[in-house]
Write a protein that holds these residues in place. Structure first.
Motif, PDB file in Angstrom:
ATOM      1  N   PHE A 226       0.816  -1.279  -0.110  1.00  0.00           N
ATOM      2  CA  PHE A 226      -0.048  -0.052  -0.152  1.00  0.00           C
ATOM      3  C   PHE A 226       0.848   1.216  -0.011  1.00  0.00           C
ATOM      4  O   PHE A 226       0.293   2.525  -0.142  1.00  0.00           O
ATOM      5  N   ARG A 227       2.203   1.165   0.408  1.00  0.00           N
ATOM      6  CA  ARG A 227       2.971   2.355   0.150  1.00  0.00           C
ATOM      7  C   ARG A 227       3.429   2.441  -1.349  1.00  0.00           C
ATOM      8  O   ARG A 227       4.361   3.414  -1.802  1.00  0.00           O
ATOM      9  N   GLY A 228       3.164   1.517  -2.194  1.00  0.00           N
ATOM     10  CA  GLY A 228       3.446   1.550  -3.523  1.00  0.00           C
ATOM     11  C   GLY A 228       4.934   1.237  -4.091  1.00  0.00           C
ATOM     12  O   GLY A 228       5.281   1.248  -5.116  1.00  0.00           O
ATOM     13  N   VAL A 229       5.476   0.271  -2.943  1.00  0.00           N
ATOM     14  CA  VAL A 229       6.895   0.013  -3.551  1.00  0.00           C
ATOM     15  C   VAL A 229       6.882  -1.165  -4.560  1.00  0.00           C
ATOM     16  O   VAL A 229       7.511  -1.030  -5.543  1.00  0.00           O
ATOM     17  N   SER A 230       5.914  -2.017  -4.533  1.00  0.00           N
ATOM     18  CA  SER A 230       5.462  -3.057  -5.625  1.00  0.00           C
ATOM     19  C   SER A 230       5.314  -2.612  -6.784  1.00  0.00           C
ATOM     20  O   SER A 230       5.679  -3.124  -7.707  1.00  0.00           O
TER      21      SER A 230
END
Length: 355
Positions: A226-230
């Motif tokens: 949900f932090r957008g790293v993926s």
């Protein structure tokens, strides 16, 4: 005020499952129970689960998919010196040690961050596990994602997106994630803890390949997802929170696992990763093994057989007045058409039969 008094005077955390350890280090009891063998599920269950996972790994390999199990680090394993004296070892066998050994013997690919983090415990300039948080530190999580990213590039033969940092933030601080248990305790005053300088992470794709990756796991990966790293490293990344709440662009967002075509979803991904932490070993692998084994390793692995089974179940629903009435009411409550709801219920029933 009540919570602060209990903590300051009695060293008791008035938050479910939270244990105040030595020197103020906070734990969740589930981590301690696994480390000390109190929640061991038994060798028979371990053997049964790994048998199914091994079959799934073999099938995925024939489909040019990469299957990998990831062991997240556990706070009790990382800081056993801070576990309170009242907790005693119950069993020399633990879920982590037993699953790791069985998966190793079965030849299933895995990454073990539990042992990796322990090997860096004394040398890392920035703590890999925070004093008042329950997950790997923000820094530790980035190291783990960098390792996963590099590993996938090696085993699948592509140049991955480069994850790197050249500098750290200027102010010593503690991120929300690195103090998540403390915040959950709802205290008046902050607990004394080390301050950190966090790396300023950058990504350089430079035309690099981004694989389609689905991760089934707990909150260790949820925070990263949900932090957008993926999104920076993978194409159309998916996440199955305990393999119940499924997030994926291929299903239009979020849905319950019982309401989707699981095989249709997984067929879109090149990499399927199972991530588990010390705290959730008791429930590993969240029924993923049963559902996916049924879909890929039995007669249901034939798409035509699966399609026929679903149609038969849909017909059963339509031909049962009471069942159809129930499904019609659910369709109205969920703002769906009756046909959509019949299909969802049919998928659910098929997957329950697999279990």
């Amino acid at each position: 005020i009540n919570n602060q008094l209990y903590y300051s005077i009695l060293d008791i955390a008035k938050a479910k499952g939270v244990v105040v350890g030595k020197n103020g280090y906070l734990f969740e009891e589930t981590y301690i129970n696994d480390y000390l063998g109190a929640s061991f599920v038994g060798q028979e269950r371990v053997k049964d689960v790994v048998r199914r996972l091994s079959a799934i790994d073999s099938i995925f390999e024939t489909m040019n998919k990469t299957f990998v199990v990831v062991f997240s680090p556990g706070k009790a394993s990382f800081y056993p010196e801070f576990i309170p004296e009242q907790f005693k070892r119950v069993n020399d066998s633990t879920n982590y040690k037993s699953y790791r050994q069985a998966i190793l013997q079965a030849g299933i690919p895995f990454i073990d961050f539990n042992s990796y983090f322990l090997s860096m415990k004394s040398s890392s300039r920035i703590p890999l596990y925070p004093k008042t948080g329950i997950h790997w530190s923000d820094y530790g999580a980035i190291l783990a994602m960098d390792s996963i990213n590099t590993y996938l590039g090696q085993v699948r033969g592509y140049d991955p997106v480069e994850l790197y940092w050249e500098e750290f933030n200027q102010n010593d601080s503690v991120s929300d994630i690195d103090a998540d248990i403390e915040y959950g305790m709802n205290l008046l005053f902050s607990i004394d803890k080390p301050r950190y300088r966090y790396p300023l992470v950058k990504f350089d794709d430079n035309g690099s390949y981004r694989p389609k990756v689905m991760v089934i796991g707990d909150s260790f990966y949820r925070n990263l997802f949900f932090r957008g790293v993926s999104d920076k490293l993978f194409d159309n990344p998916g996440f199955g929170y305990y393999f119940k709440e499924i997030h994926s662009p291929f299903i239009g967002g979020v849905n319950d696992v019982n309401a989707i075509d699981v095989r249709g979803l997984l067929d879109n991904y090149e990499v399927i990763m199972l991530m588990v932490s010390e705290a959730t070993m008791l429930n590993f692998p969240y029924d993923f093994d049963k559902i996916v084994y049924g879909l890929y390793c039995t007669d249901l692995s034939d798409p035509e057989v699966f399609k026929v089974r679903v149609q038969q179940m849909e017909n059963n629903i339509r031909n049962s007045p009471e069942w159809l009435k129930s499904v019609t009411e659910k369709a109205k409550a969920n703002n769906k058409s009756v046909d959509e709801m019949i299909h969802i219920d049919a998928l659910y029933m098929i997957q329950q039969q697999i279990n």
